[in-house]
Scaffold this active site. Structure first.
Site, PDB file in Angstrom:
ATOM      1  N   ASP A  67       0.827  -1.212   0.000  1.00 14.19           N
ATOM      2  CA  ASP A  67       0.000   0.000   0.000  1.00 14.19           C
ATOM      3  C   ASP A  67       0.861   1.262   0.000  1.00 14.19           C
ATOM      4  O   ASP A  67       2.080   1.200   0.150  1.00 14.19           O
ATOM      5  CB  ASP A  67      -0.960   0.002   1.202  1.00 14.19           C
ATOM      6  CG  ASP A  67      -0.281  -0.426   2.510  1.00 14.19           C
ATOM      7  OD1 ASP A  67       0.971  -0.378   2.575  1.00 14.19           O
ATOM      8  OD2 ASP A  67      -0.981  -0.802   3.457  1.00 14.19           O
ATOM      9  N   ASN A 136      -7.179  -3.081  14.679  1.00 17.95           N
ATOM     10  CA  ASN A 136      -8.588  -3.224  14.283  1.00 17.95           C
ATOM     11  C   ASN A 136      -8.782  -4.391  13.315  1.00 17.95           C
ATOM     12  O   ASN A 136      -9.855  -4.551  12.751  1.00 17.95           O
ATOM     13  CB  ASN A 136      -9.102  -1.918  13.658  1.00 17.95           C
ATOM     14  CG  ASN A 136      -8.390  -1.563  12.350  1.00 17.95           C
ATOM     15  OD1 ASN A 136      -7.545  -2.315  11.869  1.00 17.95           O
ATOM     16  ND2 ASN A 136      -8.733  -0.435  11.772  1.00 17.95           N
ATOM     17  N   HIS A 138      -7.145  -4.905  10.453  1.00 20.06           N
ATOM     18  CA  HIS A 138      -6.912  -4.650   9.029  1.00 20.06           C
ATOM     19  C   HIS A 138      -5.663  -5.378   8.531  1.00 20.06           C
ATOM     20  O   HIS A 138      -4.759  -5.689   9.308  1.00 20.06           O
ATOM     21  CB  HIS A 138      -6.866  -3.141   8.722  1.00 20.06           C
ATOM     22  CG  HIS A 138      -5.625  -2.417   9.137  1.00 20.06           C
ATOM     23  ND1 HIS A 138      -5.572  -1.042   9.254  1.00 20.06           N
ATOM     24  CD2 HIS A 138      -4.375  -2.847   9.466  1.00 20.06           C
ATOM     25  CE1 HIS A 138      -4.360  -0.678   9.621  1.00 20.06           C
ATOM     26  NE2 HIS A 138      -3.613  -1.744   9.762  1.00 20.06           N
ATOM     27  N   GLU A 143      -9.472  -1.937   5.636  1.00 23.36           N
ATOM     28  CA  GLU A 143     -10.029  -1.650   6.951  1.00 23.36           C
ATOM     29  C   GLU A 143     -11.280  -2.503   7.188  1.00 23.36           C
ATOM     30  O   GLU A 143     -11.822  -3.092   6.240  1.00 23.36           O
ATOM     31  CB  GLU A 143     -10.400  -0.158   7.018  1.00 23.36           C
ATOM     32  CG  GLU A 143      -9.243   0.802   6.761  1.00 23.36           C
ATOM     33  CD  GLU A 143      -8.275   0.927   7.938  1.00 23.36           C
ATOM     34  OE1 GLU A 143      -8.196   0.010   8.784  1.00 23.36           O
ATOM     35  OE2 GLU A 143      -7.586   1.960   8.013  1.00 23.36           O
TER      36      GLU A 143
HETATM   37  P1  PGA Z   1       2.480  -1.811  12.786  1.00 19.06           P
HETATM   38  O1  PGA Z   1       1.357  -1.802  11.636  1.00 19.06           O
HETATM   39  O2  PGA Z   1       3.466  -2.864  12.411  1.00 19.06           O
HETATM   40  O3  PGA Z   1       3.042  -0.431  12.727  1.00 19.06           O
HETATM   41  O4  PGA Z   1       1.776  -2.117  14.062  1.00 19.06           O
HETATM   42  C1  PGA Z   1       0.906  -2.997  11.116  1.00 19.06           C
HETATM   43  C2  PGA Z   1      -0.311  -2.754  10.258  1.00 19.06           C
HETATM   44  O5  PGA Z   1      -1.067  -1.800  10.520  1.00 19.06           O
HETATM   45  O6  PGA Z   1      -0.518  -3.532   9.320  1.00 19.06           O
END
Ligand code: PGA
Length: 246
Positions: A67, A136, A138, A143
């Site tokens: 992304d 959450n 995702h 999301e």
């Molecule tokens: P993080 O993000 O490794 O910074 O916790 C992971 C994600 O949101 O996929």
């Protein structure tokens, strides 16, 4: 779905890095799906270390990133283009042309997404996709509410995600976080031949438990990974703490 529980974030990164190094050794033209975020920083450190020791050769590896934010120039300090260059690409012998990161500043974002899907197909498909997971649930910027058939597209970021990325690790306040992103879809991710999801710390334990033990639902996009035939969660004790039947 396979679950590997390790005792620390360092061991999670080492387990994943060794696995990826082996796979690249077996297939030098490996197509690697890359993720960004705090969790994978240690993994990239290990891959760089192995590359410097001559244990991985990136010269034929092709990458696709999950992304990118919409509206940030590539050279912005928080773009995922900058993240990848800083943590991995500028330290290994991967040719620039083999790197594919969605351009969130493209004039036509829809075309950008379509071309990205075509490039993945042309490359023969992603051999192994690295994933993190949001608190959450995702995966990439899919999301809660993202369906199984989604492909690469423009999305609005969830408020939880904006807050999670503005805690000083990345952006210093939530007003700086872009509100939209381009992301591989759930279907794009599930099309990868193999998936490694990394998660560390108790903050991820609820998302991990829902993804592994909960129903398959768009409300927890990571739960769709239950349907993949070759998906491994590599997680530390904290992230595993709420799993049933450990
Ligand atoms: P993080 O993000 O490794 O910074 O916790 C992971 C994600 O949101 O996929």
């Amino acid at each position: 779905m396979k679950i590997e529980i390790q005792s620390s974030p360092n061991e999670v990164a080492e387990f994943a890095a060794k696995y990826i190094a082996e796979r690249i050794k077996e297939k030098p033209e490996f197509v690697l799906g890359c993720a960004t975020g705090g969790t994978v920083v240690l993994l990239y450190q290990k891959l760089v270390e192995y590359s410097k020791l001559g244990l991985i050769d990136f010269s034929h590896v092709v990458t696709f990133n999950l992304d990118e934010y919409v509206g940030l120039p590539r050279e912005h300090s928080q773009s995922y283009y900058t993240f990848m260059s800083y943590h991995l690409f500028s330290h290994v012998n991967i040719p620039e042309d083999n790197i594919h990161i969605l351009n969130g500043g493209a004039k036509n974002l829809k075309d950008e997404c379509e071309q990205f899907e075509e490039l993945i197909t042309k490359s023969g498909g992603i051999d192994l996709q690295i994933l993190g997971i949001g608190r959450n649930g995702h995966i990439a910027f899919n999301e809660p509410g993202s369906f199984e058939d989604t492909t690469t597209r423009i999305v609005d970021l969830n408020y939880d995600t904006i807050l999670a990325n503005s805690d000083g690790r990345f952006f210093s306040n939530s007003n700086e976080v872009p509100r939209q992103a381009l992301t591989m879809g759930v279907a794009t991710i599930l099309n990868a031949k193999e998936i490694l999801l990394l998660a560390t710390s108790g903050g991820k334990s609820e998302a991990i438990a829902l993804a592994v033990n909960g129903p398959v639902t768009p409300l927890v996009p990571a739960s769709f990974l239950q349907k993949h035939s070759k998906c491994t969660f590599i997680i530390d004790d904290g992230a595993a703490s709420r799993l049933k039947n450990k």
